[in-house]
Enzyme design. Structure first.
Site, PDB file in Angstrom:
ATOM      1  N   HIS A  14      -4.869  -3.816   5.221  1.00 42.44           N
ATOM      2  CA  HIS A  14      -4.406  -4.094   3.744  1.00 42.44           C
ATOM      3  C   HIS A  14      -5.718  -4.110   3.222  1.00 42.44           C
ATOM      4  O   HIS A  14      -5.243  -5.261   2.574  1.00 42.44           O
ATOM      5  CB  HIS A  14      -3.852  -4.645   4.241  1.00 42.44           C
ATOM      6  CG  HIS A  14      -2.858  -5.024   2.972  1.00 42.44           C
ATOM      7  ND1 HIS A  14      -2.498  -4.150   2.417  1.00 42.44           N
ATOM      8  CD2 HIS A  14      -3.275  -6.644   2.398  1.00 42.44           C
ATOM      9  CE1 HIS A  14      -1.716  -5.036   1.026  1.00 42.44           C
ATOM     10  NE2 HIS A  14      -2.250  -6.279   1.376  1.00 42.44           N
ATOM     11  N   ASP A  65       0.696  -1.042  -0.109  1.00 40.18           N
ATOM     12  CA  ASP A  65      -0.047   0.060  -0.323  1.00 40.18           C
ATOM     13  C   ASP A  65       0.734   1.638   0.120  1.00 40.18           C
ATOM     14  O   ASP A  65       0.819   3.050  -0.797  1.00 40.18           O
ATOM     15  CB  ASP A  65      -0.895  -0.078   1.215  1.00 40.18           C
ATOM     16  CG  ASP A  65      -2.059  -0.968   1.223  1.00 40.18           C
ATOM     17  OD1 ASP A  65      -2.562  -1.335   0.369  1.00 40.18           O
ATOM     18  OD2 ASP A  65      -2.251  -1.724   2.404  1.00 40.18           O
TER      19      ASP A  65
END
Length: 357
Positions: free
Chosen positions: A221, A194
């Site tokens: 996530h 990310d």
């Protein structure tokens, strides 16, 4: 000088032993015994295991870890195809000694003595599949692997990649708690992808080199739990509301972007392998004692009221040595944080319940 047949046999067995510790060595008397040795001139460094090393993430991850000068011994484990991957990667002329392990019966041997364990094992996401769809399969895989870690290398730092991370990290924690080995400092969910995406996409908007950009990404996530803190980007900059919406949405849905682009042929394996190695290298530098090693990770945390949360952490000799506060958030980010926490609470509880049921 000509080598004796005995010397040649010893050398062949030694090489074979590096590729597969289950291989056997011919002794002078013609009997067999196991050989478990290190290569001559092997690098000094850390012992690292990759569980799921033959998969779409595992193979490039194994290759990149073989290239890391901080790795001295690299154990590759999977339930299929490990011998071929091990043979292939062992030909690389870098310092790490590679050994392969195949199947459940060799899991414990793969883990004994390891200092860092990286877990990309599990099924990948396919078009139309959410991370939550992966839960039932990957939850069982993570449980089994973590039971092996608890037994064989309870002091290892664990980097957990298997999705859905928001649930698999709580699963791992519950397994370790049951075994009496849980150390919250040593269990880290890998959310580096990310951050890598955020740095890349923000750099595109700003016209900068991504290596010069640092975007904190907090929360979790998956989807809305991925919260890029664009107000805290380094170097300091400002974005229009339209840019904030675009960047936040693209960072949150980067995985879906890749899954759809591959049209059924896979998920984000290469960028995930890169991100996993980048994070593993940070963990190894921390274990070595380097100062100021700070990355984002999904860990046991008191930053919010949730038991797990992704934020910046300082890595050191014991794993996570400091968890950074979120810092000042703007109104957009505060709203996003509330959405992230609501989703995260459900995912975390799902993981806990899987073990406690």
């Amino acid at each position: 000088m000509m080598q004796s047949s005995s010397d040649a046999s010893q050398r062949i067995a030694r090489i074979s032993g590096h590729l597969d510790p289950q291989n056997l060595q011919m002794e002078d008397a013609g009997t067999l015994r196991r050989l478990n040795c290190r290569a001559k001139g092997g690098a000094s460094g850390f012992k690292v295991a990759i569980l799921g090393a033959a998969g779409g993430i595992g193979q490039p991850l194994a290759m990149l870890m073989k290239m890391n000068p901080l790795v001295s011994v690299l154990h590759l484990y999977d339930v299929v195809n490990t011998p071929g991957v091990t043979s292939d990667i062992s030909h690389m002329d870098t310092g790490a000694v590679v050994r392969g392990f195949l199947g459940q019966q060799q899991l414990e041997e793969a883990l004994i003595g390891m200092e860092l364990v990286i877990i990309p094992a599990g099924v990948p996401r396919k078009p139309g599949m959410t991370r939550d769809d992966l839960f039932n399969i990957n939850a069982g895989i993570v449980r089994t692997l973590c039971e092996g870690i608890a037994k064989c290398c309870p002091n290892a730092v664990v980097n957990l990649i298997s999705n859905p991370v928001n649930s698999t990290v709580p699963i791992a924690a519950e397994v370790f708690k049951r075994a009496g080995t849980f150390d919250p400092k040593r269990l880290l969910g890998v959310t580096m992808l990310d951050v890598v995406r955020a740095n890349t996409f923000v750099a595109e908007v700003l016209g900068l080199d991504p290596r010069e950009v640092d975007v904190p990404v907090v929360g979790g996530h998956a989807g809305v739990t991925i919260l890029p803190l664009l107000s805290q980007v380094k170097p300091p900059c400002s974005f229009t509301p339209k840019e904030v919406d675009y960047l936040t949405d693209r960072i949150q849905n980067g995985g879906t972007e890749v899954v759809e682009a591959k049209a059924g042929a896979g998920s984000a394996t290469l960028s995930m392998a890169y991100s996993a190695v980048k994070f593993a290298d940070a963990c190894l530098r921390g274990l070595r004692g380097d100062a100021g090693v700070v990355e984002c990770a999904f860990v046991a945390s008191q930053v919010t009221e949730l038991p797990f949360f992704a934020s910046k952490v300082r890595l050191g000799r014991t794993g996570v040595e400091e968890i950074h506060p979120l810092g000042p958030l703007n109104e957009y980010e505060r709203s996003g944080l509330e959405k992230a926490k609501k989703e995260l609470a459900t995912s975390i509880q799902k993981g806990v319940s899987f073990i406690r049921k």
